[in-house]
Scaffold this motif. Sequence first.
Motif, PDB file in Angstrom:
ATOM      1  N   LEU A   1       0.826  -1.208   0.000  1.00 38.84           N
ATOM      2  CA  LEU A   1       0.000   0.000   0.000  1.00 38.84           C
ATOM      3  C   LEU A   1       0.859   1.256   0.000  1.00 38.84           C
ATOM      4  CD1 LEU A   1      -2.789   1.269   0.059  1.00 38.84           C
ATOM      5  CD2 LEU A   1      -2.696   1.194   2.554  1.00 38.84           C
ATOM      6  N   THR A   2       1.909   1.294   0.817  1.00 39.50           N
ATOM      7  CA  THR A   2       2.744   2.489   0.846  1.00 39.50           C
ATOM      8  C   THR A   2       3.470   2.681  -0.490  1.00 39.50           C
ATOM      9  OG1 THR A   2       4.525   1.187   1.862  1.00 39.50           O
ATOM     10  CG2 THR A   2       3.068   2.397   3.341  1.00 39.50           C
TER      11      THR A   2
ATOM     12  N   LEU B   1       0.928   4.134  -2.864  1.00 41.19           N
ATOM     13  CA  LEU B   1       0.705   5.554  -2.564  1.00 41.19           C
ATOM     14  C   LEU B   1       1.859   6.409  -3.093  1.00 41.19           C
ATOM     15  CD1 LEU B   1      -0.708   5.350   1.087  1.00 41.19           C
ATOM     16  CD2 LEU B   1      -1.964   5.837  -1.026  1.00 41.19           C
TER      17      LEU B   1
ATOM     18  N   LEU C   1      -3.231  -0.690  -5.157  1.00 41.89           N
ATOM     19  CA  LEU C   1      -4.027  -0.116  -4.078  1.00 41.89           C
ATOM     20  C   LEU C   1      -4.977  -1.150  -3.469  1.00 41.89           C
ATOM     21  CD1 LEU C   1      -4.887   3.387  -5.618  1.00 41.89           C
ATOM     22  CD2 LEU C   1      -3.347   2.926  -3.695  1.00 41.89           C
TER      23      LEU C   1
ATOM     24  N   GLY D   1      -2.843  -3.703  -1.659  1.00 43.42           N
ATOM     25  CA  GLY D   1      -2.283  -3.047  -0.482  1.00 43.42           C
ATOM     26  C   GLY D   1      -3.292  -2.872   0.632  1.00 43.42           C
ATOM     27  N   ALA D   2      -4.531  -2.544   0.285  1.00 42.58           N
ATOM     28  CA  ALA D   2      -5.573  -2.414   1.310  1.00 42.58           C
ATOM     29  C   ALA D   2      -5.800  -3.746   2.020  1.00 42.58           C
ATOM     30  CB  ALA D   2      -6.870  -1.914   0.681  1.00 42.58           C
TER      31      ALA D   2
ATOM     32  N   VAL E   1      -2.828  -4.319   4.404  1.00 38.66           N
ATOM     33  CA  VAL E   1      -2.908  -3.553   5.650  1.00 38.66           C
ATOM     34  C   VAL E   1      -3.909  -4.186   6.611  1.00 38.66           C
ATOM     35  CG1 VAL E   1      -3.629  -1.339   6.631  1.00 38.66           C
ATOM     36  CG2 VAL E   1      -2.122  -1.392   4.648  1.00 38.66           C
TER      37      VAL E   1
ATOM     38  N   TYR F   1       5.520  -5.480  -6.240  1.00 38.41           N
ATOM     39  CA  TYR F   1       5.266  -4.204  -5.555  1.00 38.41           C
ATOM     40  C   TYR F   1       6.291  -3.932  -4.455  1.00 38.41           C
ATOM     41  CZ  TYR F   1       0.781  -3.967  -7.955  1.00 38.41           C
ATOM     42  OH  TYR F   1      -0.199  -3.891  -8.919  1.00 38.41           O
TER      43      TYR F   1
END
Length: 227
Positions: free
Chosen positions: A41-42, A45, A69, A72-73, A76, A97
Amino acid sequence: MYPGLIFESLPWWIAAPLLQIGLLVFGMALDETYVNRATVLTGALALYTHSLIAGGVWMPVGLYLDIGLVIGAYGVYAYVVDAYVGNWFRIAAYFVYSPVAIMLVILLPDIIFPVALVVAGFVNLQLMDYFDPVEPYYFGPESVEAYEEAVAEADLAESRGESRQEPIDSSGEGVDHSTAGPTNETGDAFVEPGETDSNADRPGVEPTPAGGGRDERGILPEFMRRL
């Protein structure tokens, strides 16, 4: 007019790389590893920040960003609950990623986007060989069974802690001392040397270390603590 933010006071060609690198480092620092469940996620971003500054990206890169994204969500969420993630997530996080992949996608022209991913994958393979036997990643429990076992142990420890807690009257009345051990001159319970209180706080169930049984995870714990 005072901009009010440090980044707005810097030239864009300095502020943008600092912001992107900061996001990548923050993702690694969350779990003190090179790649972990939050890194996807980072990284996405950081790439999204690049897209905004550049005024858009090539369509395949935009699709790569959107998928990052979503993955990544999920990562998290798994990080917050320390859940098990499958091999598909581990492969995507480490080879597609990873921080190296994101940085190459940002630095290289969009038209050679596939080349950036291939080079990043090769670099990550070399990192695995270089840091062996230390694994430069931590993706949570090693299996579904390990995750369920950790959750069961945590629930059992919590239930035992609640059952052993007894209400204490501030006046001292209503407390049964019939089973209490010997006391010292002040009336406090006497504890033999070497003995420990069974009601002492117990550490929570720690996540399974990558590689099994090592106290340290990943390759950057000391660096991250100093940072």
